[in-house]
Design a protein around this motif. Sequence first.
Motif, short mmCIF file in Angstrom:
data_model
loop_
_atom_site.label_atom_id
_atom_site.label_comp_id
_atom_site.label_asym_id
_atom_site.label_seq_id
_atom_site.Cartn_x
_atom_site.Cartn_y
_atom_site.Cartn_z
N ARG A 6 0.83 -1.21 0.00
CA ARG A 6 0.00 0.00 0.00
C ARG A 6 0.86 1.26 0.00
O ARG A 6 0.46 2.30 -0.49
N ASP A 55 5.18 -0.77 3.36
CA ASP A 55 5.05 -2.10 2.78
C ASP A 55 6.18 -2.40 1.80
O ASP A 55 6.55 -3.56 1.59
N ARG A 112 -7.66 5.58 -3.58
CA ARG A 112 -8.30 4.27 -3.39
C ARG A 112 -9.67 4.24 -4.02
O ARG A 112 -10.06 3.25 -4.65
N ASN A 125 -0.89 3.99 4.70
CA ASN A 125 -1.39 2.64 4.96
C ASN A 125 -2.83 2.68 5.46
O ASN A 125 -3.67 1.86 5.04
N ARG A 126 -3.12 3.63 6.32
CA ARG A 126 -4.49 3.76 6.83
C ARG A 126 -5.45 4.17 5.70
O ARG A 126 -6.58 3.68 5.62
N SER A 185 -6.55 1.26 3.65
CA SER A 185 -7.14 0.16 4.40
C SER A 185 -8.61 0.46 4.65
O SER A 185 -9.00 1.62 4.80
N ALA A 238 -8.82 -7.28 2.11
CA ALA A 238 -7.87 -6.17 2.23
C ALA A 238 -7.49 -5.96 3.68
O ALA A 238 -6.32 -5.66 4.00
N ALA A 239 -8.44 -6.12 4.60
CA ALA A 239 -8.14 -5.98 6.01
C ALA A 239 -7.19 -7.07 6.47
O ALA A 239 -6.26 -6.83 7.27
N ARG A 289 -4.95 -8.59 4.60
CA ARG A 289 -3.61 -8.29 4.09
C ARG A 289 -2.95 -7.19 4.90
O ARG A 289 -1.75 -7.19 5.13
N GLY A 290 -3.77 -6.19 5.32
CA GLY A 290 -3.21 -5.07 6.07
C GLY A 290 -2.78 -5.45 7.46
O GLY A 290 -1.92 -4.80 8.05
#
Length: 273
Positions: free
Chosen positions: A6, A28, A201, A220-221, A224, A269-270, A272-273
């Motif tokens: 991300r 990442d 996004r 990153n946030r 996400s 996605a959550a 992966r984060g």
Amino acid sequence: MTQIARSLLFVPGHQPTRFDKACQSGADAVVLDLEDAVPLDRKDEARTQVAHWLGARGRDGGSIVGVRINAADTPWHAADVAMCAQARVAALMLPKAEDAAVLRAIAAALPSSVLWPLVETARGIDQLGAIAAVPRVQRLVFGSIDFQADLGIEGEGVELLLFRSQIVLASRLAGLQPPVDGVSTSIDDPASVEADARQARRLGFGAKLCIHPKQVETVNRGFSPTPAQLEWARRVIEADAASRGAPVAVDGKMVDRPVVLKAQALLAAADRG
């Protein structure tokens, strides 16, 4: 390289004391930069520093590490490619990506690396389809600031909407990972950076370039799912399971197969984060 990054944090290639710190920043992916961040008289030094650090680190050091080399029309390009081939870098970012033949030559020289073409010129946008089709191109990257300069565009928002959408579309048609949006120049304004990330996004981007470690957590946030989105996704999945796939309403809105797929993607996605 199964992780879909991300945040991609640039680190000047002539400042090796920052390399390990960048890998510990929460980004990442880290991009060791031999191009814009390096003064012209320190290009060779930067390449040597990057090669030494990569050689000592190896490919299994945890973070995804790539290298942004110098463009194909510069005197440093060939040596940069040779160094990356010798070091077997995980990913190579080519600036001013315009010519699929150049990318194919790099792909042939680096059979174990993925490619991140940095599209930042009018010709690059014009050649998106050919660039995206080159073997081992993993995702496209938008160099929004250089692109504005190339076209004389004043503005970062709606002025670039058409071109951002073209990059997203070309990525999807080629089966690539969601593309990477350009940098936010604000360093001490996390709200602005997060707004930029969330807007990217919404447009279909999956990541953003970072120019400072302060931006990493915020980016990153921004890429996400929010707690509210995750709660909605769980309710959709539960309702779908209870209805055994038949149409059902959640929050007064119809849930059908595309909505279920969106909910599944948010939960994935959550994870992966």
